[in-house]
Write an enzyme that holds these catalytic residues in place. Structure first.
Site, PDB file in Angstrom:
ATOM      1  N   HIS A  55       0.846  -1.198   0.000  1.00  0.00           N
ATOM      2  CA  HIS A  55       0.000   0.000   0.000  1.00  0.00           C
ATOM      3  C   HIS A  55       0.878   1.244   0.000  1.00  0.00           C
ATOM      4  O   HIS A  55       2.106   1.146   0.032  1.00  0.00           O
ATOM      5  CB  HIS A  55      -0.996  -0.016   1.170  1.00  0.00           C
ATOM      6  CG  HIS A  55      -0.399   0.012   2.538  1.00  0.00           C
ATOM      7  ND1 HIS A  55       0.324  -1.033   3.065  1.00  0.00           N
ATOM      8  CD2 HIS A  55      -0.446   0.949   3.519  1.00  0.00           C
ATOM      9  CE1 HIS A  55       0.693  -0.754   4.298  1.00  0.00           C
ATOM     10  NE2 HIS A  55       0.247   0.459   4.597  1.00  0.00           N
ATOM     11  N   HIS A  57       1.360   3.989   2.005  1.00  0.00           N
ATOM     12  CA  HIS A  57       1.919   4.725   3.132  1.00  0.00           C
ATOM     13  C   HIS A  57       3.444   4.802   3.053  1.00  0.00           C
ATOM     14  O   HIS A  57       4.102   3.866   2.589  1.00  0.00           O
ATOM     15  CB  HIS A  57       1.478   4.105   4.454  1.00  0.00           C
ATOM     16  CG  HIS A  57       0.030   4.334   4.768  1.00  0.00           C
ATOM     17  ND1 HIS A  57      -0.664   3.594   5.706  1.00  0.00           N
ATOM     18  CD2 HIS A  57      -0.859   5.241   4.279  1.00  0.00           C
ATOM     19  CE1 HIS A  57      -1.914   4.032   5.765  1.00  0.00           C
ATOM     20  NE2 HIS A  57      -2.059   5.020   4.912  1.00  0.00           N
ATOM     21  N   ASP A  59       5.841   4.516   5.120  1.00  0.00           N
ATOM     22  CA  ASP A  59       6.655   3.480   5.749  1.00  0.00           C
ATOM     23  C   ASP A  59       6.523   2.131   5.040  1.00  0.00           C
ATOM     24  O   ASP A  59       7.004   1.109   5.547  1.00  0.00           O
ATOM     25  CB  ASP A  59       6.333   3.354   7.241  1.00  0.00           C
ATOM     26  CG  ASP A  59       4.909   2.896   7.521  1.00  0.00           C
ATOM     27  OD1 ASP A  59       4.012   3.258   6.742  1.00  0.00           O
ATOM     28  OD2 ASP A  59       4.688   2.187   8.530  1.00  0.00           O
ATOM     29  N   HIS A  60       5.913   2.164   3.852  1.00  0.00           N
ATOM     30  CA  HIS A  60       5.813   0.962   3.025  1.00  0.00           C
ATOM     31  C   HIS A  60       6.308   1.199   1.602  1.00  0.00           C
ATOM     32  O   HIS A  60       6.727   0.258   0.938  1.00  0.00           O
ATOM     33  CB  HIS A  60       4.374   0.452   2.994  1.00  0.00           C
ATOM     34  CG  HIS A  60       3.933  -0.074   4.316  1.00  0.00           C
ATOM     35  ND1 HIS A  60       3.948  -1.408   4.636  1.00  0.00           N
ATOM     36  CD2 HIS A  60       3.521   0.569   5.431  1.00  0.00           C
ATOM     37  CE1 HIS A  60       3.554  -1.568   5.882  1.00  0.00           C
ATOM     38  NE2 HIS A  60       3.285  -0.377   6.387  1.00  0.00           N
ATOM     39  N   HIS A 113      -7.519  -0.993   5.426  1.00  0.00           N
ATOM     40  CA  HIS A 113      -6.528  -0.087   6.011  1.00  0.00           C
ATOM     41  C   HIS A 113      -6.328   1.086   5.055  1.00  0.00           C
ATOM     42  O   HIS A 113      -6.419   2.255   5.442  1.00  0.00           O
ATOM     43  CB  HIS A 113      -5.236  -0.850   6.254  1.00  0.00           C
ATOM     44  CG  HIS A 113      -4.111  -0.031   6.800  1.00  0.00           C
ATOM     45  ND1 HIS A 113      -4.133   0.510   8.060  1.00  0.00           N
ATOM     46  CD2 HIS A 113      -2.913   0.311   6.254  1.00  0.00           C
ATOM     47  CE1 HIS A 113      -3.004   1.170   8.270  1.00  0.00           C
ATOM     48  NE2 HIS A 113      -2.242   1.058   7.186  1.00  0.00           N
ATOM     49  N   ASP A 132      -0.158  -4.178   6.234  1.00  0.00           N
ATOM     50  CA  ASP A 132      -0.884  -3.738   7.428  1.00  0.00           C
ATOM     51  C   ASP A 132      -2.336  -4.214   7.436  1.00  0.00           C
ATOM     52  O   ASP A 132      -3.140  -3.735   8.234  1.00  0.00           O
ATOM     53  CB  ASP A 132      -0.877  -2.212   7.521  1.00  0.00           C
ATOM     54  CG  ASP A 132       0.479  -1.646   7.910  1.00  0.00           C
ATOM     55  OD1 ASP A 132       1.420  -2.442   8.144  1.00  0.00           O
ATOM     56  OD2 ASP A 132       0.619  -0.412   7.957  1.00  0.00           O
ATOM     57  N   HIS A 170       4.650  -4.949  10.967  1.00  0.00           N
ATOM     58  CA  HIS A 170       5.019  -4.245  12.193  1.00  0.00           C
ATOM     59  C   HIS A 170       5.088  -5.203  13.369  1.00  0.00           C
ATOM     60  O   HIS A 170       4.389  -6.218  13.408  1.00  0.00           O
ATOM     61  CB  HIS A 170       3.995  -3.156  12.529  1.00  0.00           C
ATOM     62  CG  HIS A 170       3.962  -2.019  11.568  1.00  0.00           C
ATOM     63  ND1 HIS A 170       4.776  -0.913  11.677  1.00  0.00           N
ATOM     64  CD2 HIS A 170       3.203  -1.806  10.462  1.00  0.00           C
ATOM     65  CE1 HIS A 170       4.516  -0.067  10.693  1.00  0.00           C
ATOM     66  NE2 HIS A 170       3.563  -0.594   9.935  1.00  0.00           N
TER      67      HIS A 170
END
Length: 253
Positions: A55, A57, A59-60, A113, A132, A170
């Protein structure tokens, strides 16, 4: 043979490099930290050839551009989110496949998400990389999707073979375990799992990957179709129970 190299990134992310020894290909599952991914691959003598984003975001997908510039790799990413992700070569959605050497990898639509979130399932290796969408004893916050969408996504993950190893993005399991025990206090398998999590974290060990079989027995978000949880959380059906659980987790301390 498929090898998975797992390493911590940022504050609580996990990075994954998936290497196919037969072809020499290596794929990054998401890119939270470009420098760390490049260093980890170099330390193993692996050449990064692909990135699979789950996805959009940061941090991805935040390391996409730097890794692609350094390696010339190709990037597959969710079709609904390509406008938010750097360097995408191929847009994918549920029902599509990608390849790692001769391994055919199934793309699953697991939005909730984020709207276009996808997961990558390697059936012949018994692995799933879920970003996530699903966590050990939890699931992602419902930032963009709806409860019906998210429950449908979790149902797709529930249908994978029970022996599948689930790699989430995570290390949230200790926090998730506290809520899970609150949500489902009479679940003996969950109580045992929570004790295992406490012990592993006390030793600085990861709680990921997890087995889908264990999550099916203990993860309250996967059990929203269970009459016990529906009775406890006032949901007349799985979607309502999932929504109640997700709202409760959002405010749980």
């Amino acid at each position: 043979m498929i090898e998975v190299h797992q390493f911590p990134c940022l504050s609580d992310n996990y990075g994954y490099l998936v290497h196919d020894s037969a072809s020499g290909e290596t794929v990054c599952i998401d890119t939270p930290d470009a420098d760390r991914y490049l260093a980890e691959a170099a330390a193993r003598g692996w050449q990064i050839t692909q990135i699979w984003n789950t996805h959009w975001h940061a941090d991805h997908a935040g390391g996409n551009a730097a890794i692609k510039a350094a390696t010339g790799c190709t990037i597959s990413a969710p079709a609904q989110e390509t406008a938010k992700i750097a360097g995408v070569d191929r847009a994918v959605d549920g029902g599509d496949t990608v390849r790692l050497g001769d391994h055919v990898v199934q793309v699953l639509a697991v939005g909730g998400h984020t709207l276009g979130h996808v997961a990558y399932h390697l059936p012949d290796a018994g692995l799933a990389f879920v970003g996530d969408a699903l966590f050990a004893l939890g699931c992602g916050r419902m930032f963009e999707g709806t409860a019906p969408q998210f429950w449908a996504s979790l149902t797709r993950l529930k249908a994978l073979p029970a022996e599948t190893l689930v790699y989430c993005a995570h290390e949230y399991t200790a926090s998730n375990a506290r809520f899970a025990v609150h949500a489902d206090p009479d679940n003996a398998a969950l109580a045992d799992y929570a004790q295992d999590v406490t012990a592993r974290r006390a030793q600085g060990l990861p709680t990921v990957p997890t087995s889908l079989a264990r999550e099916l027995a203990t993860n309250p978000f996967l059990r929203a179709d269970d009459p016990v949880l529906q009775s406890r959380w006032g949901g007349g059906d799985a979607v309502a129970t999932f929504a109640a659980l997700r709202a409760a987790k959002d405010s749980f301390r």
